[in-house]
Design a protein around this motif. Structure first.
Motif, PDB file in Angstrom:
ATOM      1  N   PHE A 263     -44.941 -13.066  52.518  1.00 12.03           N
ATOM      2  CA  PHE A 263     -45.475 -14.277  53.114  1.00 12.03           C
ATOM      3  C   PHE A 263     -46.994 -14.189  53.188  1.00 12.03           C
ATOM      4  O   PHE A 263     -47.549 -13.281  53.823  1.00 12.03           O
TER       5      PHE A 263
ATOM      6  N   GLU B 125     -50.770 -16.840  53.302  1.00 17.66           N
ATOM      7  CA  GLU B 125     -51.266 -17.974  54.091  1.00 17.66           C
ATOM      8  C   GLU B 125     -50.462 -19.241  53.831  1.00 17.66           C
ATOM      9  O   GLU B 125     -50.253 -20.059  54.724  1.00 17.66           O
TER      10      GLU B 125
ATOM     11  N   ARG C  45     -47.395 -20.134  56.107  1.00 19.80           N
ATOM     12  CA  ARG C  45     -47.534 -20.513  57.510  1.00 19.80           C
ATOM     13  C   ARG C  45     -47.163 -21.987  57.715  1.00 19.80           C
ATOM     14  O   ARG C  45     -47.430 -22.831  56.866  1.00 19.80           O
TER      15      ARG C  45
ATOM     16  N   TRP D  34     -40.169 -14.373  59.237  1.00 20.49           N
ATOM     17  CA  TRP D  34     -41.006 -15.569  59.049  1.00 20.49           C
ATOM     18  C   TRP D  34     -41.275 -16.251  60.387  1.00 20.49           C
ATOM     19  O   TRP D  34     -42.395 -16.670  60.672  1.00 20.49           O
TER      20      TRP D  34
ATOM     21  N   CYS E 235     -45.124 -16.365  60.877  1.00 19.63           N
ATOM     22  CA  CYS E 235     -45.675 -17.530  60.169  1.00 19.63           C
ATOM     23  C   CYS E 235     -45.573 -18.844  60.928  1.00 19.63           C
ATOM     24  O   CYS E 235     -46.232 -19.823  60.543  1.00 19.63           O
TER      25      CYS E 235
END
Length: 1023
Positions: free
Chosen positions: A729, A731, A734, A818, A822
């Motif tokens: 993951f 940027e 996000r 995640w 994120c």
């Protein structure tokens, strides 16, 4: 004076003439109480979106103008002193009725508005001729004549405007009693009649109005004590017929083939196979025998009018044309039927009753123009101030950035592109109900408030404080596909999982029709469902009335059959159809001891606009276009009827003096998705501009051979070679949740009364494990299915192939990572919002891209289709434009294409010229878009044309060509071209579901023909 919240909206008694009213200023309603009765004006007030300000006061915006109803106000001025003088000039029978209706010892007192309606018609009918009465008579005669086209005789119409829930049916019964008893007392009195034809707009109202028959077990004359006991038996001599306006349709009396009818019926001649208007009158009014000069009572009379004689070729853009045509046909049949009756047997008077006696938009008059023959007006505001009806509360503020365009108020505007179109389809069965995020948010926000209301009712029931049925939540939809989707979402549905049927409970627990008792395999449909689906298809099929339901409700069914035996002696009730039972369930929602008693939620397609009376409705959700103010008022009207009619003592302070009176406690109805716009204003009248000419662009049925369909792609995915999953993951993974586009906090307010605060509380209470499991399941079902052919059974028909359940533990771990790293939640948002489908799909897409980014194995590209509408087409294009247009030929399924610039005409002409092109369309109002990413933002762009061309494989295997005409260079152009060439085209072709597709960019629209020819000659080089 600044507007302030009005906590107590009840300032008058329902049993007396209004003595005070809330003053309106230029800014709207104020909390200032003014003495005296409010003047009658055109419009019904409603709260508008609240302006952002540092003050806490409600800032109501008022639209449109307020015009005084001069005839009504003048009549009030004459009737009031006549009332105070004890009604001089009336007959003995009339005086006895007036005294009986207003006697102090009545157990259930009649409302002032009901008494006033009779006072006015008595004043106009019984008093001897004088200057005042001649003036009013001339006003009414002129009003009817002006609304009647040349060649038609004006009808003697008089209208009563009464807010929904204020007792129109009671007024009908009072009119019948007054006329009948006076006629029997003086057979020579020509002003009275004992023959009544009551006309309704549908079967529901027709059945409900049986209470006007003196021999009905629940007749209003005895139930509401409308006649002295010694007079009741005389009412049995009245001839009362109740018919819906469809009875005025001319029936075919002789069957014949189409060719025979054509040969024997000259142009514009009356058909010899259809009854004449006179024969129709004998059929409908035969029970009157030789009686002449009957009384007609029109219920919901706004359906009956002559259109204004002018040339109205341009239709409004924001109204369903089929709906407008239906309204026009309804009005034509109704008014022509009454004219035929007047001509054949004579009509003494026509009494119109309606909460909204306005001309409809289809009439040619300005929508909202009051029928000029209205003589009595008790508006919604009057009814609220007198506690006669519930107070509707609508969204006036939320925590989005759209202060002027509240999502839950103007819901249809925000969801109409993503809502299912057309009728229910077989392939829809068993698919997961997916809703646009705005609709899902509105549903959960309103349901959260319903939960609180239900708990209060449950506490009252358990304590013995009430024996009323539960509160009712109604959803009014645009079509049967939407209604079935919402029904499945709320009540549950059946799907096929690993080859076996599985029941999925509804997402709204109080409305779920699925009983859960442990294992999934032990789930059962409830024998007494909480949610009812009503639409025309279901009424024909009897769907949702299961054998279990009929067994559990056997007692109520037998009681209904007993009632039918009384109503229709000699009828064989064993032949009762499921359609009749379903109609009975619908009509008895909220009625103790009846079939519909336990229904908590009703999902409907336009069947809840009129005549459906349920006093327990507390919440209303509109999921359709509201192109006319009339429809808004009709739908909200379903929630206006009060639950309690037990009066209590109220006080109000005005000018330092406290006044005490009897009225009912305040009740509220919460309303989402019904955008009231037509409201009173204190501003000066303004000239309303006439319609601007335009061109309607629409699909043509005669060009069905040129129909074009296309996939509605939401994204792209890969099929991996390895099943050992990992994720990376960055940027781009996000995801930030904000209330910018979906309210998590909503304030609702009535025009007067207390405000209420709603939120997504039922979602916020869900556990985080549920969110993680939901996302992991979604990623699994969307992207990881068992199939040798990756085009088989993915999005659009996800249950066609089983998932790979052994991957779930890996996906769950990835999802939790995640969520921890994120997901960003701004103020007034929370992770459980990911249970909303659109947010969930966005999250699942980012999680999946993290997996795809980390996996190095070879993959195969495939499309992710729209979860509701996976296929778009040119079938339902219909819009009005004032831009230049190009008239197309038979190759285009649309009547015209819109010319936004000069080059569209050149390209269209080139496509029509080339013999290889079999069909084409300009991509306007098709909702055909290409998803792409630019600078980390998800975007969509709209290509210019779609064409179906023969590239040598014949008509059975045409190539779909997406054509983009290059304009000025833009920064995102490379991203668009790269996406369609490298992602969209390969993914769609790999799916194998939509034929063959290719992409062509035309750089010079003035060389479109040569460009197309060169592409077709070299196409093999592109593939």
């Amino acid at each position: 004076m600044a507007n302030e919240p009005i906590e107590n909206p009840v300032i008058n008694s329902p049993f007396a003439e209004p003595l005070r009213h809330f003053r309106f200023s230029d800014a709207g309603i104020t909390n200032e109480i003014a003495p005296g009765r409010r003047k009658s004006v055109y419009f019904i007030p409603i709260a508008k979106p609240k302006q952002r300000s540092s003050q806490l006061s409600l800032q109501y915006e008022q639209q449109s103008e307020a015009r005084e109803n001069r005839l009504i106000n003048e009549l009030r001025e004459k009737v009031a002193p006549w009332r105070r003088a004890d009604y001089p000039g009336v007959s003995y029978t009339t005086r006895r009725l007036l005294e009986y209706w207003q006697r102090a010892e009545r157990e259930r007192r009649l409302f002032f508005c009901q008494i006033e309606a009779l006072e006015i018609i008595i004043y106009l009918t019984e008093l001897g001729r004088n200057a005042d009465l001649n003036y009013f008579e001339n006003q009414l005669r002129e009003a009817n004549a002006n609304a009647t086209p040349e060649g038609h005789a004006p009808l003697p119409r008089i209208a009563f405007k009464m807010a929904t829930g204020s007792g129109k049916t009671v007024v009908m019964a009072m009119l019948i009693a007054w006329h009948t008893l006076n006629k029997l007392a003086d057979r020579q009195a020509r002003k009275f009649s004992d023959a009544f034809l009551i006309v309704t707009p549908g079967l529901t109202i027709r059945d409900r109005l049986r209470v006007l028959l003196p021999n009905d077990p629940d007749n209003y004359y005895q139930r509401l004590d409308l006649t002295p006991p010694s007079m009741f038996a005389d009412l049995g001599q009245a001839k009362i017929l109740i018919a819906n306006y469809h009875a005025f349709l001319l029936h075919e009396h002789t069957k014949a083939g189409k060719l025979t009818k054509t040969l024997l019926t000259p142009n514009n001649a009356a058909s010899p196979f259809t009854e004449t208007p006179g024969q129709m009158v004998r059929r409908v009014c035969g029970a009157f025998g030789g009686k002449k000069g009957i009384i007609v009572i029109n219920d919901e009379a706004h359906h009956c009018y002559h259109p204004k004689p002018d040339d109205r070729k341009i239709k409004p853009e924001d109204v369903d044309l089929k709906e407008l045509e239906s309204l026009e046909e309804e009005a034509r049949v109704w008014i022509n039927g009454l004219e035929a009756i007047q001509q054949k047997i004579g009509v003494r008077a026509i009494y119109d009753l309606s909460a909204t006696p306005f001309f409809l938009r289809s009439s040619g008059y300005n929508e909202g123009m009051l029928f000029p023959w209205v003589v009595s007006d008790f508006s919604l505001t009057d009814a609220i101030e007198s506690s006669i009806v519930k107070v509707p509360r609508v969204p006036v503020a939320d925590n989005t950035a759209q202060a002027e365009d509240l999502i839950y108020r103007n819901l249809w505007k925000h969801i109409r592109k993503d809502i299912p179109k057309g009728t229910r389809r077989k392939e829809d069965e068993g698919s997961e109900p997916t809703l646009p995020k705005e609709l899902q948010g509105a549903l959960h926000s309103l349901y959260s408030h319903y939960e609180k209301t239900y708990k209060l009712w449950e506490q009252a029931r358990l304590s013995g404080a009430t024996d009323a049925p539960p509160p009712v939540f109604i959803i009014v939809c645009n079509n049967t596909r939407t209604s079935k989707t919402l029904f499945d979402y709320a009540a549950g549905y059946e799907k096929i999982e690993n080859g076996a049927p599985v029941l999925v409970p509804g997402k709204l627990p109080l409305f779920s029709n699925v009983e859960e008792s442990g294992a999934i395999t032990e789930r059962r449909w409830s024998t007494r469902p909480s949610t009812l689906l009503i639409d025309s298809q279901q009424l024909e099929s009897g769907e949702s009335l299961s054998a279990e339901f009929k067994t559990a409700a056997q007692r109520e069914i037998e009681e209904f059959k007993d009632e039918l035996r009384v109503r229709y002696p000699g009828r064989d009730v064993t032949t009762l159809t499921d359609e009749e039972l379903l109609r009975e369930v619908m009509n008895t929602v909220g009625k103790p001891g009846k079939l519909g008693e336990q229904i908590k939620c009703v999902v409907s397609v336009s069947m809840l606009t009129e005549g459906w009376d349920c006093s327990t409705v507390t919440h209303i959700l509109g999921v359709r276009a509201f192109g006319t103010q009339l429809l808004c008022e009709q739908v909200v009207g379903r929630g206006l009827r009060r639950m309690s009619y037990e009066p209590e003592t109220h006080t109000v302070e005005m000018d330092g003096t406290t006044f005490e009176f009897q009225a009912f406690p305040v009740e509220y109805a919460e309303v989402y998705g019904v955008p009231f716009e037509f409201i009173p204003a204190a501003g000066k009248a303004r000239q309303i501009p006439g319609p601007v000419a335009g061109i309607r662009v629409q699909s043509l049925t005669e060009r069905a051979a040129s129909r074009i369909t296309f996939p509605r792609v939401m994204g792209y995915c890969h099929e991996f070679g390895s099943e050992r999953l990992s994720a990376h993951f960055d940027e781009s993974a996000r995801y930030t949740l904000t209330p910018r586009h979906l309210p998590t906090f909503v304030e609702t307010a009535p025009i007067v009364g207390e405000t209420s605060f709603h939120g997504l509380y039922d979602l916020q209470q869900r556990r985080m494990n549920e969110v993680a499991f939901f996302l992991a399941r979604l990623v699994l079902e969307q992207y990881f299915r068992q199939s040798d052919d990756p085009s088989a059974g993915f999005i659009g028909n996800p249950a066609a192939t089983p998932v790979k359940p052994w991957l779930f533990p890996q996906l769950l771990a990835i999802v939790k990572t995640w969520l921890d790293t994120c997901l960003i939640c701004k103020d007034q948002t929370f992770p459980q919002m990911l249970l909303i489908h659109e947010y969930a799909h966005t999250a699942a897409d980012r999680i999946y891209h993290g997996i795809a980014h980390a996996m190095s194995a070879e993959s195969r590209l495939k499309p992710l289709l729209h979860p509701v509408e996976s296929v778009g087409s040119t079938d339902e294009v219909n819009f009005l434009t004032r831009k230049p247009v190009y008239l197309t030929n038979a190759k285009c399924p649309l009547s015209h294409i819109v010319l936004d610039s000069g080059w569209e005409r050149n390209v269209a002409q080139a496509l029509e010229h080339l013999p290889q092109v079999q069909a084409y369309v300009k991509n306007a109002h098709l909702d055909f878009t290409i998803p792409y990413t630019y600078q980390g933002q998800d975007r969509r762009y709209t290509p210019d044309f779609i064409a179906k061309v023969d590239d040598g494989r014949g008509a059975g295997d045409l190539l779909h060509l997406v054509i983009e005409v290059s304009g000025e260079p833009r920064d995102d152009k490379a991203a668009k071209v790269s996406t369609i060439k490298n992602l969209w085209i390969p993914a769609v072709n790999n799916s194998g579901q939509f034929g063959r597709w290719a992409y062509l960019e035309i750089t010079d629209p003035y060389q479109a023909i040569s460009g197309l020819q060169a592409f077709l000659e070299n196409y093999r080089d592109f593939t």
